[in-house]
Design a protein around this motif. Structure first.
Motif, mmCIF file in Angstrom:
data_model
loop_
_atom_site.group_PDB
_atom_site.id
_atom_site.type_symbol
_atom_site.label_atom_id
_atom_site.label_comp_id
_atom_site.label_asym_id
_atom_site.label_seq_id
_atom_site.Cartn_x
_atom_site.Cartn_y
_atom_site.Cartn_z
ATOM 1 N N LYS A 29 -45.115 94.005 -42.753
ATOM 2 C CA LYS A 29 -45.134 93.046 -43.867
ATOM 3 C C LYS A 29 -46.091 91.929 -43.547
ATOM 4 O O LYS A 29 -46.487 91.731 -42.395
ATOM 5 N N GLY A 30 -46.456 91.171 -44.586
ATOM 6 C CA GLY A 30 -47.295 90.010 -44.383
ATOM 7 C C GLY A 30 -46.587 88.954 -43.545
ATOM 8 O O GLY A 30 -45.367 88.872 -43.508
ATOM 9 N N CYS A 31 -47.382 88.130 -42.870
ATOM 10 C CA CYS A 31 -46.839 87.082 -42.007
ATOM 11 C C CYS A 31 -46.809 85.768 -42.787
ATOM 12 O O CYS A 31 -47.857 85.259 -43.198
ATOM 13 N N SER A 32 -45.613 85.243 -43.018
ATOM 14 C CA SER A 32 -45.494 83.968 -43.726
ATOM 15 C C SER A 32 -45.793 82.827 -42.756
ATOM 16 O O SER A 32 -45.421 82.880 -41.585
ATOM 17 N N ARG A 33 -46.469 81.795 -43.258
ATOM 18 C CA ARG A 33 -47.005 80.746 -42.392
ATOM 19 C C ARG A 33 -46.231 79.447 -42.556
ATOM 20 O O ARG A 33 -45.652 79.168 -43.613
ATOM 21 N N GLU A 84 -50.086 82.260 -51.886
ATOM 22 C CA GLU A 84 -48.660 81.997 -52.016
ATOM 23 C C GLU A 84 -48.010 83.063 -52.890
ATOM 24 O O GLU A 84 -48.541 83.443 -53.930
ATOM 25 N N ARG A 85 -46.831 83.513 -52.442
ATOM 26 C CA ARG A 85 -46.084 84.516 -53.197
ATOM 27 C C ARG A 85 -44.597 84.298 -52.948
ATOM 28 O O ARG A 85 -44.165 84.197 -51.800
ATOM 29 N N ASP A 86 -43.841 84.167 -54.031
ATOM 30 C CA ASP A 86 -42.388 83.979 -53.925
ATOM 31 C C ASP A 86 -42.027 82.806 -53.014
ATOM 32 O O ASP A 86 -41.067 82.876 -52.240
ATOM 33 N N GLY A 87 -42.808 81.747 -53.112
ATOM 34 C CA GLY A 87 -42.509 80.541 -52.356
ATOM 35 C C GLY A 87 -42.956 80.548 -50.904
ATOM 36 O O GLY A 87 -42.719 79.579 -50.176
ATOM 37 N N GLU A 88 -43.598 81.636 -50.458
ATOM 38 C CA GLU A 88 -44.089 81.733 -49.083
ATOM 39 C C GLU A 88 -45.609 81.883 -49.097
ATOM 40 O O GLU A 88 -46.181 82.459 -50.029
ATOM 41 N N VAL A 89 -46.251 81.387 -48.039
ATOM 42 C CA VAL A 89 -47.697 81.503 -47.887
ATOM 43 C C VAL A 89 -47.978 82.542 -46.804
ATOM 44 O O VAL A 89 -47.432 82.457 -45.690
#
Length: 267
Positions: free
Chosen positions: A206-210, A238-243
């Protein structure tokens, strides 16, 4: 495409260590984030998010049995890997709670002096590692003390594009990857599902949220007054409140990685 850089972080949230060659074991790069600082009372993990002075903490392996701690203004301390069953300490990292060996009073005193609060140093052997989130991993796939996944990759072109958007060069170590790939298009890693580096295969989990750590200078610990690069990332990542920036990986087993190896997208 090729592997252009390798990094490990022997102690979670301490200085990164560039490598030319690294071995893989069941938990990721050998020696990566096997140590962690925790609050002495609660056992909760400590990072640069709360303690920017951890950017000055250097932890380097001395062989496979000792860790050398150093920081400006403090005498270096060599710490032995603790016995796997002696002095177990309850620690909390995000939603996980586990029992791991404590590295002793001398290491605790050294860290407490540096960080200005009572803390302990702990170590995770493979047998006590955490299960990776089973939404993205198979039962039995484990991780040491990274936030959630054994490895993380970023394309160099993605950082170059972000630097252009921000208007100044950004250090790769702000994002604390293990692997950097050169020769791909910006954000190409977003679409990868499986890759091969040398003879090793990796699944993209999955993508890594920062978080706020990306806005800290990795050399000084100073936070950017303009909150960059988070400010810019929020405008297009940004997606679903996460970057998101970079991709978390799960590896297929033991092996060796070397800077310069070819990188192939399998899926």
């Amino acid at each position: 495409m090729r592997l252009s850089a390798l990094y490990r972080y022997p102690l979670k949230s301490s200085l990164g260590e560039p490598l030319q060659r690294a071995e893989l074991d069941a938990l990721g790069l050998v020696g990566d984030r096997r140590w962690m600082a925790v609050d002495a009372e609660s056992g909760r993990f400590l990072t640069q998010r709360l303690l920017p002075q951890m950017t000055q903490l250097c932890a380097r392996w001395q062989g496979s049995e000792r860790l050398l701690l150093s920081a400006p203004g403090l005498e270096s301390l060599s710490v032995a890997v603790p016995d796997e069953t002696a002095s177990l300490r309850r620690v909390i990292i995000w939603r996980d709670t586990l029992q791991v060996p404590d590295a002793g009073d001398a290491a605790a005193a050294w860290l407490s002096d540096l960080l200005g609060r009572p803390c302990r140093l702990v170590y995770v052997p493979e047998a006590r590692a955490r299960q990776v989130n089973t939404h993205y991993a198979e039962p039995g796939e484990k991780v040491a003390f990274p936030d959630g996944y054994p490895l993380m990759v970023i394309g160099q072109a993605s950082l170059d594009d972000l630097s252009r958007r921000v208007g100044r060069p950004l250090e790769m170590l702000r994002f604390r990857p293990n692997l950097v790939v050169e020769g791909s298009e910006p954000y190409a890693e977003d679409s990868w599902k499986r890759i091969r580096i040398g003879g090793q295969t990796f699944r993209v989990a999955k993508g890594c949220s920062r978080c706020i750590i990306t806005s800290m200078d990795p050399r000084t610990g100073e936070r950017s007054a303009d909150r960059e690069p988070l400010t810019t990332l929020k405008t297009y990542r940004e997606r679903d409140g996460e970057v998101y920036f970079g991709q978390n990986l799960i590896h297929g087993g033991s092996g060796v990685l070397e800077v310069g190896m070819d990188v192939e997208v399998l899926e």
